[in-house]
Design a protein around this motif. Structure first.
Motif, PDB file in Angstrom:
ATOM      1  N   MET A   1      50.248  40.527  -3.566  1.00  0.00           N
ATOM      2  CA  MET A   1      49.138  40.125  -4.842  1.00  0.00           C
ATOM      3  C   MET A   1      49.485  40.792  -6.012  1.00  0.00           C
ATOM      4  SD  MET A   1      45.253  40.103  -4.197  1.00  0.00           S
ATOM      5  CE  MET A   1      44.272  41.013  -5.683  1.00  0.00           C
ATOM      6  N   THR A   2      49.533  40.377  -6.961  1.00  0.00           N
ATOM      7  CA  THR A   2      49.808  40.815  -8.198  1.00  0.00           C
ATOM      8  C   THR A   2      48.892  41.632  -8.978  1.00  0.00           C
ATOM      9  OG1 THR A   2      49.789  39.029  -9.554  1.00  0.00           O
ATOM     10  CG2 THR A   2      52.001  39.801  -8.515  1.00  0.00           C
ATOM     11  N   THR A   3      49.027  42.415  -9.591  1.00  0.00           N
ATOM     12  CA  THR A   3      47.850  43.069 -10.400  1.00  0.00           C
ATOM     13  C   THR A   3      47.740  42.583 -11.643  1.00  0.00           C
ATOM     14  OG1 THR A   3      48.054  45.358  -9.187  1.00  0.00           O
ATOM     15  CG2 THR A   3      46.570  45.273 -11.082  1.00  0.00           C
ATOM     16  N   PRO A   4      46.559  42.074 -12.515  1.00  0.00           N
ATOM     17  CA  PRO A   4      46.558  41.350 -13.427  1.00  0.00           C
ATOM     18  C   PRO A   4      46.728  42.545 -14.514  1.00  0.00           C
ATOM     19  CG  PRO A   4      44.330  41.425 -12.713  1.00  0.00           C
ATOM     20  CD  PRO A   4      45.356  42.176 -11.741  1.00  0.00           C
ATOM     21  N   ALA A   5      47.551  42.091 -15.798  1.00  0.00           N
ATOM     22  CA  ALA A   5      48.000  43.020 -16.937  1.00  0.00           C
ATOM     23  C   ALA A   5      46.701  43.483 -17.700  1.00  0.00           C
ATOM     24  CB  ALA A   5      48.910  42.303 -17.858  1.00  0.00           C
ATOM     25  N   THR A   6      46.831  44.641 -17.875  1.00  0.00           N
ATOM     26  CA  THR A   6      45.339  45.177 -18.546  1.00  0.00           C
ATOM     27  C   THR A   6      45.758  44.649 -20.060  1.00  0.00           C
ATOM     28  OG1 THR A   6      45.336  47.108 -17.110  1.00  0.00           O
ATOM     29  CG2 THR A   6      44.148  46.995 -19.401  1.00  0.00           C
ATOM     30  N   ALA A   7      44.566  44.357 -20.761  1.00  0.00           N
ATOM     31  CA  ALA A   7      44.811  43.885 -22.217  1.00  0.00           C
ATOM     32  C   ALA A   7      44.705  45.294 -23.208  1.00  0.00           C
ATOM     33  CB  ALA A   7      43.506  42.937 -22.699  1.00  0.00           C
ATOM     34  N   VAL A   8      45.641  45.039 -23.945  1.00  0.00           N
ATOM     35  CA  VAL A   8      45.657  46.123 -24.945  1.00  0.00           C
ATOM     36  C   VAL A   8      45.378  45.738 -26.396  1.00  0.00           C
ATOM     37  CG1 VAL A   8      47.507  47.608 -26.092  1.00  0.00           C
ATOM     38  CG2 VAL A   8      47.530  47.081 -23.603  1.00  0.00           C
ATOM     39  N   THR A   9      44.439  46.465 -26.936  1.00  0.00           N
ATOM     40  CA  THR A   9      43.967  46.139 -28.291  1.00  0.00           C
ATOM     41  C   THR A   9      44.980  46.190 -29.165  1.00  0.00           C
ATOM     42  OG1 THR A   9      41.840  47.325 -27.844  1.00  0.00           O
ATOM     43  CG2 THR A   9      42.206  46.843 -29.781  1.00  0.00           C
ATOM     44  N   PRO A  10      45.094  44.879 -30.002  1.00  0.00           N
ATOM     45  CA  PRO A  10      46.083  44.915 -30.977  1.00  0.00           C
ATOM     46  C   PRO A  10      45.920  45.832 -32.308  1.00  0.00           C
ATOM     47  CG  PRO A  10      44.867  43.070 -31.289  1.00  0.00           C
ATOM     48  CD  PRO A  10      44.437  43.765 -29.829  1.00  0.00           C
ATOM     49  N   LEU A  11      46.898  46.082 -33.182  1.00  0.00           N
ATOM     50  CA  LEU A  11      46.660  46.685 -34.339  1.00  0.00           C
ATOM     51  C   LEU A  11      45.706  45.942 -35.044  1.00  0.00           C
ATOM     52  CD1 LEU A  11      50.106  48.159 -35.475  1.00  0.00           C
ATOM     53  CD2 LEU A  11      48.115  49.321 -34.476  1.00  0.00           C
ATOM     54  N   THR A  12      44.726  46.748 -35.695  1.00  0.00           N
ATOM     55  CA  THR A  12      43.887  45.917 -36.837  1.00  0.00           C
ATOM     56  C   THR A  12      44.311  46.322 -38.176  1.00  0.00           C
ATOM     57  OG1 THR A  12      42.202  47.975 -36.602  1.00  0.00           O
ATOM     58  CG2 THR A  12      41.872  45.965 -35.057  1.00  0.00           C
ATOM     59  N   GLY A 105      63.472  55.496 -41.308  1.00  0.00           N
ATOM     60  CA  GLY A 105      62.081  55.338 -41.759  1.00  0.00           C
ATOM     61  C   GLY A 105      61.014  54.334 -41.088  1.00  0.00           C
ATOM     62  N   GLY A 106      61.738  53.592 -40.117  1.00  0.00           N
ATOM     63  CA  GLY A 106      60.789  52.707 -39.192  1.00  0.00           C
ATOM     64  C   GLY A 106      60.679  52.883 -38.040  1.00  0.00           C
ATOM     65  N   VAL A 107      59.232  53.090 -37.738  1.00  0.00           N
ATOM     66  CA  VAL A 107      58.900  53.582 -36.262  1.00  0.00           C
ATOM     67  C   VAL A 107      57.985  52.544 -35.552  1.00  0.00           C
ATOM     68  CG1 VAL A 107      57.605  55.450 -35.107  1.00  0.00           C
ATOM     69  CG2 VAL A 107      59.039  56.011 -37.099  1.00  0.00           C
ATOM     70  N   PRO A 108      58.280  52.340 -34.115  1.00  0.00           N
ATOM     71  CA  PRO A 108      57.483  51.289 -33.612  1.00  0.00           C
ATOM     72  C   PRO A 108      55.983  52.186 -33.285  1.00  0.00           C
ATOM     73  CG  PRO A 108      58.946  52.344 -32.078  1.00  0.00           C
ATOM     74  CD  PRO A 108      59.403  52.693 -33.503  1.00  0.00           C
ATOM     75  N   VAL A 109      55.046  51.458 -33.029  1.00  0.00           N
ATOM     76  CA  VAL A 109      53.734  51.833 -32.537  1.00  0.00           C
ATOM     77  C   VAL A 109      53.082  51.065 -31.447  1.00  0.00           C
ATOM     78  CG1 VAL A 109      51.463  51.893 -33.468  1.00  0.00           C
ATOM     79  CG2 VAL A 109      52.751  51.586 -35.275  1.00  0.00           C
ATOM     80  N   HIS A 110      52.931  52.118 -30.388  1.00  0.00           N
ATOM     81  CA  HIS A 110      52.323  51.766 -29.149  1.00  0.00           C
ATOM     82  C   HIS A 110      51.117  52.042 -28.787  1.00  0.00           C
ATOM     83  CE1 HIS A 110      56.742  52.403 -28.839  1.00  0.00           C
ATOM     84  NE2 HIS A 110      56.725  51.590 -28.052  1.00  0.00           N
ATOM     85  N   ARG A 111      50.218  51.384 -28.102  1.00  0.00           N
ATOM     86  CA  ARG A 111      48.964  51.530 -27.706  1.00  0.00           C
ATOM     87  C   ARG A 111      48.900  51.398 -26.123  1.00  0.00           C
ATOM     88  NH1 ARG A 111      44.987  48.910 -31.564  1.00  0.00           N
ATOM     89  NH2 ARG A 111      45.130  50.929 -32.588  1.00  0.00           N
ATOM     90  N   ASP A 112      48.454  52.353 -25.321  1.00  0.00           N
ATOM     91  CA  ASP A 112      48.414  52.253 -23.971  1.00  0.00           C
ATOM     92  C   ASP A 112      49.861  52.027 -23.246  1.00  0.00           C
ATOM     93  OD1 ASP A 112      45.751  52.983 -23.810  1.00  0.00           O
ATOM     94  OD2 ASP A 112      45.151  50.785 -23.989  1.00  0.00           O
ATOM     95  N   GLY A 113      50.895  52.556 -24.032  1.00  0.00           N
ATOM     96  CA  GLY A 113      52.346  52.172 -23.460  1.00  0.00           C
ATOM     97  C   GLY A 113      52.977  50.950 -24.011  1.00  0.00           C
ATOM     98  N   ARG A 114      52.019  50.334 -24.677  1.00  0.00           N
ATOM     99  CA  ARG A 114      52.750  48.697 -24.952  1.00  0.00           C
ATOM    100  C   ARG A 114      52.958  48.848 -26.762  1.00  0.00           C
ATOM    101  NH1 ARG A 114      49.439  44.584 -22.118  1.00  0.00           N
ATOM    102  NH2 ARG A 114      50.845  43.185 -23.455  1.00  0.00           N
ATOM    103  N   LEU A 115      53.922  47.944 -26.872  1.00  0.00           N
ATOM    104  CA  LEU A 115      54.110  47.803 -28.336  1.00  0.00           C
ATOM    105  C   LEU A 115      53.344  46.966 -29.002  1.00  0.00           C
ATOM    106  CD1 LEU A 115      56.451  48.458 -30.465  1.00  0.00           C
ATOM    107  CD2 LEU A 115      57.599  46.247 -29.918  1.00  0.00           C
ATOM    108  N   VAL A 116      52.645  47.476 -30.227  1.00  0.00           N
ATOM    109  CA  VAL A 116      51.779  46.751 -30.574  1.00  0.00           C
ATOM    110  C   VAL A 116      51.810  46.410 -32.163  1.00  0.00           C
ATOM    111  CG1 VAL A 116      49.498  47.344 -29.162  1.00  0.00           C
ATOM    112  CG2 VAL A 116      50.155  48.824 -31.240  1.00  0.00           C
ATOM    113  N   GLY A 117      52.953  47.063 -32.792  1.00  0.00           N
ATOM    114  CA  GLY A 117      53.357  46.926 -34.049  1.00  0.00           C
ATOM    115  C   GLY A 117      54.422  47.963 -34.631  1.00  0.00           C
ATOM    116  N   ALA A 118      54.590  48.155 -35.818  1.00  0.00           N
ATOM    117  CA  ALA A 118      55.544  49.139 -36.354  1.00  0.00           C
ATOM    118  C   ALA A 118      55.079  49.353 -37.893  1.00  0.00           C
ATOM    119  CB  ALA A 118      57.101  48.709 -36.126  1.00  0.00           C
ATOM    120  N   LEU A 119      55.580  50.651 -38.100  1.00  0.00           N
ATOM    121  CA  LEU A 119      55.358  51.168 -39.413  1.00  0.00           C
ATOM    122  C   LEU A 119      56.816  51.460 -40.236  1.00  0.00           C
ATOM    123  CD1 LEU A 119      53.342  52.489 -41.560  1.00  0.00           C
ATOM    124  CD2 LEU A 119      53.763  54.794 -40.423  1.00  0.00           C
ATOM    125  N   GLY A 120      56.978  51.131 -41.482  1.00  0.00           N
ATOM    126  CA  GLY A 120      58.093  51.267 -42.118  1.00  0.00           C
ATOM    127  C   GLY A 120      57.826  52.211 -43.585  1.00  0.00           C
TER     128      GLY A 120
END
Length: 142
Positions: A1-12, A105-120
Motif C-alpha cells: 500500500m502506498t502512502t498518499p503524497a502530502t500536499a504542499v502549499t504553493p507560493l502565493t 543570482g537564481g535560487v530555487p525555493v522549497h517548501r517541505d522539501g518540495r520545489l515550489v518556485g524560484a527567485l532571481g
C-alpha cells in the motif's frame, strides 16, 4: 500500500512580495540597484520589481536566472562551471529554446522539501546577486 503524497502549499503572491522585499533590502544595504523576479513551480511570473536605478537588462537576467534555478532545481551559482567548454552541461544553454542563464543570482525555493518556485536577482555582480537571492530564500524557508 502506498502512502498518499502530502500536499504542499504553493507560493502565493504574498510569498513572492516577501521574497522581493527581502532581496531588495539586502541589495539596498549593499548599495546595489537590482531587479528581482519570482516564479511559481510552473515557471510563471508571480512578482517582479526593478529598482529605478537598476540597469534595464537586470529585469531580463533576473527572470532567466530564476527560470534556470527552477528548471534544474539548483542555485545558478553552482551551475556556472557545468556549462564551460568540456563540462557536463556545456551544450545545455544552446540546446534548448528556453531562457536559461548560467550566471549566479537564481535560487530555487522549497517548501517541505518540495520545489515550489524560484527567485532571481540581477543588477549587481553575480556573487552579490546570489547573496541577495540566497538571503531572501533562507528567510522564507525558515
Amino acid at each position: 500500500m502506498t502512502t498518499p503524497a502530502t500536499a504542499v502549499t504553493p507560493l502565493t503572491t504574498g510569498d513572492a512580495e516577501f521574497l522581493i522585499d527581502r532581496a531588495r533590502s539586502a541589495a539596498e544595504a549593499a548599495g546595489v540597484a537590482v531587479a528581482v523576479s519570482v516564479l511559481d513551480a510552473g515557471g510563471h511570473l508571480l512578482a517582479f520589481r526593478r529598482d529605478d536605478r537598476a540597469v534595464l537588462i537586470a529585469g531580463e537576467t533576473s527572470t532567466r536566472k530564476a527560470y534556470t534555478a527552477l528548471q534544474l532545481d539548483a542555485p545558478t551559482a553552482g551551475l556556472v562551471d557545468a556549462v564551460q567548454p568540456g563540462a557536463l552541461f556545456h551544450t545545455l544553454p544552446t540546446a534548448l529554446d528556453r531562457p536559461l542563464l548560467f550566471i549566479a543570482g537564481g535560487v530555487p525555493v522549497h517548501r517541505d522539501g518540495r520545489l515550489v518556485g524560484a527567485l532571481g536577482v540581477g543588477g549587481g555582480a553575480p556573487e552579490q546577486d546570489h547573496s541577495f537571492a540566497d538571503a531572501a530564500v533562507r528567510a522564507i524557508e525558515g
